[in-house]
Design a protein around this motif. Structure first.
Motif, PDB file in Angstrom:
ATOM      1  N   SER A  12       1.116  -0.943  -0.007  1.00  0.00           N
ATOM      2  CA  SER A  12       0.396   0.142  -0.330  1.00  0.00           C
ATOM      3  C   SER A  12       0.631   1.374   0.052  1.00  0.00           C
ATOM      4  O   SER A  12       2.286   0.893   0.693  1.00  0.00           O
ATOM      5  N   ASN A  13       0.911   2.095  -0.694  1.00  0.00           N
ATOM      6  CA  ASN A  13       0.824   3.501  -0.451  1.00  0.00           C
ATOM      7  C   ASN A  13       2.509   3.623  -0.879  1.00  0.00           C
ATOM      8  O   ASN A  13       3.390   4.017  -0.353  1.00  0.00           O
ATOM      9  N   GLN A  38      -2.918  -1.349  -2.397  1.00  0.00           N
ATOM     10  CA  GLN A  38      -3.807  -1.496  -2.297  1.00  0.00           C
ATOM     11  C   GLN A  38      -3.380   1.044  -1.939  1.00  0.00           C
ATOM     12  O   GLN A  38      -2.787   0.676  -0.891  1.00  0.00           O
ATOM     13  N   LEU A  86     -14.759   9.286  -1.010  1.00  0.00           N
ATOM     14  CA  LEU A  86     -13.796  10.002  -0.338  1.00  0.00           C
ATOM     15  C   LEU A  86     -15.276  10.539   1.430  1.00  0.00           C
ATOM     16  O   LEU A  86     -15.363  11.652   1.240  1.00  0.00           O
ATOM     17  N   LYS A  87     -14.710   9.187   2.333  1.00  0.00           N
ATOM     18  CA  LYS A  87     -15.614   9.436   3.008  1.00  0.00           C
ATOM     19  C   LYS A  87     -17.139  10.147   3.030  1.00  0.00           C
ATOM     20  O   LYS A  87     -17.358  11.101   4.053  1.00  0.00           O
ATOM     21  N   GLY A 144     -15.998   2.146   3.167  1.00  0.00           N
ATOM     22  CA  GLY A 144     -16.365   2.123   5.061  1.00  0.00           C
ATOM     23  C   GLY A 144     -17.873   2.306   5.001  1.00  0.00           C
ATOM     24  O   GLY A 144     -18.466   2.954   3.974  1.00  0.00           O
ATOM     25  N   GLN A 150     -26.005   2.621   4.704  1.00  0.00           N
ATOM     26  CA  GLN A 150     -24.837   2.948   3.745  1.00  0.00           C
ATOM     27  C   GLN A 150     -24.523   1.633   3.233  1.00  0.00           C
ATOM     28  O   GLN A 150     -24.405   1.261   2.029  1.00  0.00           O
ATOM     29  N   GLU A 153     -27.057   0.911   0.370  1.00  0.00           N
ATOM     30  CA  GLU A 153     -26.593   2.003  -0.633  1.00  0.00           C
ATOM     31  C   GLU A 153     -25.781   1.091  -1.424  1.00  0.00           C
ATOM     32  O   GLU A 153     -25.274   0.993  -2.475  1.00  0.00           O
ATOM     33  N   ASN A 154     -24.656   0.567  -0.089  1.00  0.00           N
ATOM     34  CA  ASN A 154     -23.046   0.573  -1.070  1.00  0.00           C
ATOM     35  C   ASN A 154     -23.320  -0.837  -1.461  1.00  0.00           C
ATOM     36  O   ASN A 154     -22.695  -0.923  -2.620  1.00  0.00           O
TER      37      ASN A 154
HETATM   38  N1  NAP Z   1      -4.090   1.615   3.109  1.00  0.00           N
HETATM   39  C1  NAP Z   1      -4.157   2.914   3.686  1.00  0.00           C
HETATM   40  O1  NAP Z   1      -2.979   3.886   3.951  1.00  0.00           O
HETATM   41  C2  NAP Z   1      -5.269   3.485   3.888  1.00  0.00           C
HETATM   42  C3  NAP Z   1      -6.308   4.712   4.028  1.00  0.00           C
HETATM   43  C4  NAP Z   1      -7.270   4.705   4.514  1.00  0.00           C
HETATM   44  C5  NAP Z   1      -8.272   4.377   4.505  1.00  0.00           C
HETATM   45  N2  NAP Z   1      -7.685   1.973   4.473  1.00  0.00           N
HETATM   46  C6  NAP Z   1      -9.074   2.061   4.304  1.00  0.00           C
HETATM   47  O2  NAP Z   1      -9.667   1.562   3.554  1.00  0.00           O
HETATM   48  C7  NAP Z   1     -11.451   1.679   3.816  1.00  0.00           C
HETATM   49  C8  NAP Z   1     -12.310   2.561   3.704  1.00  0.00           C
HETATM   50  O3  NAP Z   1     -11.612   3.665   3.820  1.00  0.00           O
HETATM   51  P1  NAP Z   1     -12.812   5.047   4.407  1.00  0.00           P
HETATM   52  O4  NAP Z   1     -13.929   4.925   5.574  1.00  0.00           O
HETATM   53  O5  NAP Z   1     -11.770   6.516   3.655  1.00  0.00           O
HETATM   54  O6  NAP Z   1     -13.643   4.795   2.524  1.00  0.00           O
HETATM   55  P2  NAP Z   1     -14.925   5.596   1.758  1.00  0.00           P
HETATM   56  O7  NAP Z   1     -15.789   4.866   1.683  1.00  0.00           O
HETATM   57  O8  NAP Z   1     -13.447   6.538   1.121  1.00  0.00           O
HETATM   58  O9  NAP Z   1     -15.142   6.391   3.591  1.00  0.00           O
HETATM   59  C9  NAP Z   1     -16.123   5.333   4.193  1.00  0.00           C
HETATM   60  C10 NAP Z   1     -17.483   6.723   4.952  1.00  0.00           C
HETATM   61  O10 NAP Z   1     -18.079   7.480   3.844  1.00  0.00           O
HETATM   62  C11 NAP Z   1     -19.108   7.744   5.012  1.00  0.00           C
HETATM   63  N3  NAP Z   1     -20.093   6.908   4.023  1.00  0.00           N
HETATM   64  C12 NAP Z   1     -20.039   5.646   3.316  1.00  0.00           C
HETATM   65  N4  NAP Z   1     -21.046   5.446   2.509  1.00  0.00           N
HETATM   66  C13 NAP Z   1     -22.485   6.153   2.462  1.00  0.00           C
HETATM   67  C14 NAP Z   1     -22.795   6.389   1.556  1.00  0.00           C
HETATM   68  N5  NAP Z   1     -24.160   5.459   1.149  1.00  0.00           N
HETATM   69  N6  NAP Z   1     -23.893   7.970   2.148  1.00  0.00           N
HETATM   70  C15 NAP Z   1     -22.877   8.844   2.822  1.00  0.00           C
HETATM   71  N7  NAP Z   1     -21.646   8.002   3.410  1.00  0.00           N
HETATM   72  C16 NAP Z   1     -21.246   7.344   2.932  1.00  0.00           C
HETATM   73  C17 NAP Z   1     -19.974   7.590   6.220  1.00  0.00           C
HETATM   74  O11 NAP Z   1     -19.072   8.321   6.696  1.00  0.00           O
HETATM   75  P3  NAP Z   1     -19.850   9.066   7.865  1.00  0.00           P
HETATM   76  O12 NAP Z   1     -19.586   8.230   8.883  1.00  0.00           O
HETATM   77  O13 NAP Z   1     -19.277  10.203   8.159  1.00  0.00           O
HETATM   78  O14 NAP Z   1     -21.502   9.313   7.318  1.00  0.00           O
HETATM   79  C18 NAP Z   1     -17.797   5.637   6.425  1.00  0.00           C
HETATM   80  O15 NAP Z   1     -17.689   5.873   7.395  1.00  0.00           O
HETATM   81  C19 NAP Z   1     -11.102   1.500   5.666  1.00  0.00           C
HETATM   82  O16 NAP Z   1     -10.846  -0.394   6.173  1.00  0.00           O
HETATM   83  C20 NAP Z   1      -9.809   1.669   6.282  1.00  0.00           C
HETATM   84  O17 NAP Z   1      -9.202   1.098   6.604  1.00  0.00           O
HETATM   85  C21 NAP Z   1      -6.334   2.714   4.325  1.00  0.00           C
END
Ligand code: NAP
Length: 174
Positions: A12-13, A38, A86-87, A144, A150, A153-154
């Motif tokens: 990753s990264n 990743q 994007l969170k 996430g 959510q 939906e996803n």
């Molecule tokens: N390798 C790395 O460096 C690295 C870095 C970052 C993340 N990761 C991994 O990637 C995974 C996901 O990362 P991420 O949490 O940043 O992913 P993400 O999918 O961009 O964001 C998840 C957040 O988006 C919101 N969300 C999700 N579905 C939604 C929907 N249908 N409608 C509205 N909001 C929605 C929720 O936030 P709210 O709680 O605010 O509603 C949720 O907690 C994690 O398991 C993490 O461990 C890895």
């Protein structure tokens, strides 16, 4: 891997050249190499020129042209796309886009995304995930969620099929 504890190796990264170097060293030694990469990847593309603590030359965490071209050239690789939604910034006004997305490529891409979501009767989040899942490159979104709504939906994005024309419009917006 030799003992069966690990099925696949991932990384990753890291800069694409480092991943390639490690894979080449592994191949030379007759050992398994990285197969799963990743990186941050969504429909919007971030700037990568902003230095950070880890990366003084600019961010290597986002899947940029080097990494995407590498995936295209090496069909055995899979991209696990983290932060694909994007969170929540595509649909949640309380989650603004990070500053790296503040550039002229973002508005046309958001416009294309919203148009196609309207046409498809889907949410912008679902279009992003469907675009990643059904494209030319093997991409597994690592989403996430913080609620069952959510998650539902996803997950429904798996059944959303974009037409080739919709996909071409999404790809062409820059
Ligand atoms: N390798 C790395 O460096 C690295 C870095 C970052 C993340 N990761 C991994 O990637 C995974 C996901 O990362 P991420 O949490 O940043 O992913 P993400 O999918 O961009 O964001 C998840 C957040 O988006 C919101 N969300 C999700 N579905 C939604 C929907 N249908 N409608 C509205 N909001 C929605 C929720 O936030 P709210 O709680 O605010 O509603 C949720 O907690 C994690 O398991 C993490 O461990 C890895």
């Amino acid at each position: 891997m030799a003992e069966g504890t690990v099925g696949l190796l991932g990384v990753s990264n890291h800069a694409a050249w480092r991943v390639e170097r490690a894979r080449a060293l592994a191949t030379g030694a007759g050992l398994p190499g990285y197969e799963v990469l990743q990186y941050e990847h969504s429909y919007l593309r971030p700037r990568t020129d902003i230095p950070g603590d880890l990366f003084p030359d600019g961010s290597l965490g986002a899947a940029g042209p080097d990494l995407l071209g590498y995936l295209r050239a090496e069909p055995g690789l899979t991209l696990v796309a983290y932060s694909p939604l994007l969170k929540g910034a595509y649909t949640n006004p309380d989650r603004p886009l990070l500053t790296g997305y503040d550039h002229p490529g973002t508005p046309p891409r958001l416009q294309a995304l919203r148009e196609i979501a309207r046409e498809a009767g889907a949410t912008a989040n679902q279009v992003v995930l469907a675009w990643q899942l059904g494209g030319e490159l093997p991409i597994v979104p690592l989403v996430g969620t913080s609620s069952v709504a959510q998650l539902e939906e996803n997950l429904a994005a798996v059944d959303l099929e974009l037409t080739p024309e919709q996909r071409a419009r999404l790809d062409a917006a820059h």
